[in-house]
Design an enzyme around this catalytic site. Structure first.
Site, short mmCIF file in Angstrom:
data_model
loop_
_atom_site.label_atom_id
_atom_site.label_comp_id
_atom_site.label_asym_id
_atom_site.label_seq_id
_atom_site.Cartn_x
_atom_site.Cartn_y
_atom_site.Cartn_z
N LYS A 1 -23.05 2.04 7.93
CA LYS A 1 -22.16 0.94 8.35
C LYS A 1 -21.42 1.23 9.66
O LYS A 1 -21.40 2.36 10.13
CB LYS A 1 -21.15 0.65 7.23
CG LYS A 1 -21.84 0.16 5.94
CD LYS A 1 -22.56 -1.16 6.14
CE LYS A 1 -22.98 -1.83 4.86
NZ LYS A 1 -24.37 -1.55 4.45
C1 LIG Z 1 -24.13 -7.27 2.24
C2 LIG Z 1 -23.87 -6.04 1.44
N1 LIG Z 1 -23.28 -6.15 0.24
C3 LIG Z 1 -23.00 -5.09 -0.52
C4 LIG Z 1 -23.32 -3.81 -0.11
C5 LIG Z 1 -23.06 -2.68 -1.03
O1 LIG Z 1 -22.33 -1.66 -0.45
P1 LIG Z 1 -22.52 -0.13 -0.93
O2 LIG Z 1 -23.88 0.31 -0.47
O3 LIG Z 1 -21.41 0.59 -0.23
O4 LIG Z 1 -22.38 -0.11 -2.40
C6 LIG Z 1 -23.93 -3.63 1.15
C7 LIG Z 1 -24.25 -2.31 1.70
O5 LIG Z 1 -25.03 -1.54 1.37
C8 LIG Z 1 -24.24 -4.77 1.93
O6 LIG Z 1 -24.84 -4.64 3.11
#
Ligand SMILES: Cc1ncc(COP(=O)(O)O)c(C=O)c1O
Length: 367
Positions: A184
């Site tokens: 990110k």
């Molecule tokens: C649009 C979106 N929603 C949710 C997530 C979930 O985040 P994480 O991977 O930190 O659990 C991500 C990232 O991976 C994402 O890009």
């Protein structure tokens, strides 16, 4: 290979982690250690929100926001299918039913025009996603939500630094959810945050984050272990300070790539409509008129030349084997986009020379 995204870690993060390790305070029983609290305060300021609740992933942030805002079993939740699976997963985890709505073909975000038709008596919330880092058109969504008494939980996991109508993403939502996954715009390795202006939702989330405990061993509600460790918070605090620089690098790279690719008539380039500020998490082009086979072939050829192309997302959620049971959907714009998009690296580690190489290579292949 120029990766599609790469964590930008410096001495500051390394030192901050060392300090935490030396302090011996690695976590806190209720998820409110000194580094977590410091990071939450700084992040709330950045997001211009009253409250920030740190957790251990973006997925946890989304789940916690739904629970904290009161989405219960049996409810329906409206969301796009063209997103990372976590957006739908957490709806199911909350015991609710995901209801998928098609996207706008220009922005790839959920189409506000198509939301209202999906509202039923059971609808409790809408989860718009700022896909690729482009803010969703929130004003019409807020209007629909207010008209029908619905919550808006914004998935801003890809949109650190993006703004809409001059305000940080999340400003028009009841809560916004952020991810600090390693790819990110800013990272803690794994991690997440929920921001909200609603005191009650924030309080609920703090309790649910740590086993439903306001006080140790006195659970008042069903909880989880979604606490962010102190080391992650220390990394996040340093990354947040660097975020403006990261964002300006991404913007510079995206702008330069657009200047080169404007010559390619077969490509639809990413847009930044007036009143929107993109976070440039992913620079996504559409190969107009291509099918998935052709797109995949080009993506493979670009990888062969050292360009770490990503495809987000090859399978819309409504077509994934597990999610088919939630209904038979026909989402033409989502299905078409999933066959034609590909993303090119613009992260802060990509040099101007590399951007020129990426641009010229794509132009030669598709021009
Ligand atoms: C649009 C979106 N929603 C949710 C997530 C979930 O985040 P994480 O991977 O930190 O659990 C991500 C990232 O991976 C994402 O890009």
């Amino acid at each position: 290979m120029i990766p599609i995204n790469a964590p930008q870690i410096g001495e500051e993060e390394i030192e901050a982690v060392a300090e935490v390790l030396k302090s011996g305070v690695l976590t806190h029983g209720l998820g409110m250690g000194p580094m977590v609290t410091k990071f939450e305060k700084a992040f709330a300021k950045f997001a211009k929100a009253k409250h920030a609740v740190a957790v251990n992933s973006g997925t946890a942030a989304l789940h916690l926001a739904l629970l904290g805002a009161g989405v219960k079993a049996g409810a329906e939740v409206i969301l796009p299918s063209f997103t990372f699976v976590a957006t739908a997963e957490i709806v199911v985890m909350a015991g609710a039913k995901p209801v998928f709505v098609d996207i706008d073909p220009e922005t790839y975000d959920i189409s506000p025009k198509k939301i209202e038709k999906a509202v039923t008596k059971k609808t409790k919330a809408i989860i718009p996603v700022d896909l690729y880092g482009l803010p969703v058109d929130m004003k019409p969504i807020r209007e629909i939500a207010d008209k029908h008494g619905l919550l808006v939980i914004e998935d801003s996991c890809q949109a650190h630094g993006a703004t809409y109508a001059g305000r940080p993403v999340g400003a028009f939502a009841d809560a916004a959810c952020w991810s600090f996954f390693a790819s990110k715009n800013m990272t803690t390795g794994e991690g997440g945050m929920v921001t909200t202006n609603n005191e009650e939702v924030a309080e609920n989330m703090r309790v649910i984050r740590s086993h439903g405990e306001k006080e140790k061993y006195k659970s008042t509600m069903l909880g989880h272990n979604y606490r962010m460790p102190e080391i992650e918070a220390a990394i996040g605090y340093e990354q947040l300070k660097k975020l403006p620089k990261f964002l300006s690098h991404r913007r510079r790279n995206a702008k330069r790539l657009t200047t080169i690719l404007e010559k390619a008539d077969k490509l639809q380039l990413p847009r930044e409509p007036k009143g929107y500020k993109h976070s440039w998490y992913l620079y996504t082009v559409r190969m107009k008129n291509a099918n998935a086979k052709r797109r995949d072939k080009i993506a493979e050829e670009l990888r062969g030349k050292g360009i770490g192309v990503g495809v987000y997302y090859v399978n819309p959620i409504h077509q994934m084997p597990y999610y088919r049971k939630f209904g038979r959907y026909r989402l033409p714009e989502t299905e078409k986009a999933s066959k034609q998009v590909l993303s090119l690296p613009v992260h802060p580690g990509v040099t101007v020379k590399q951007i020129d190489f990426i641009g010229e290579t794509v132009l030669n292949m598709l021009g």
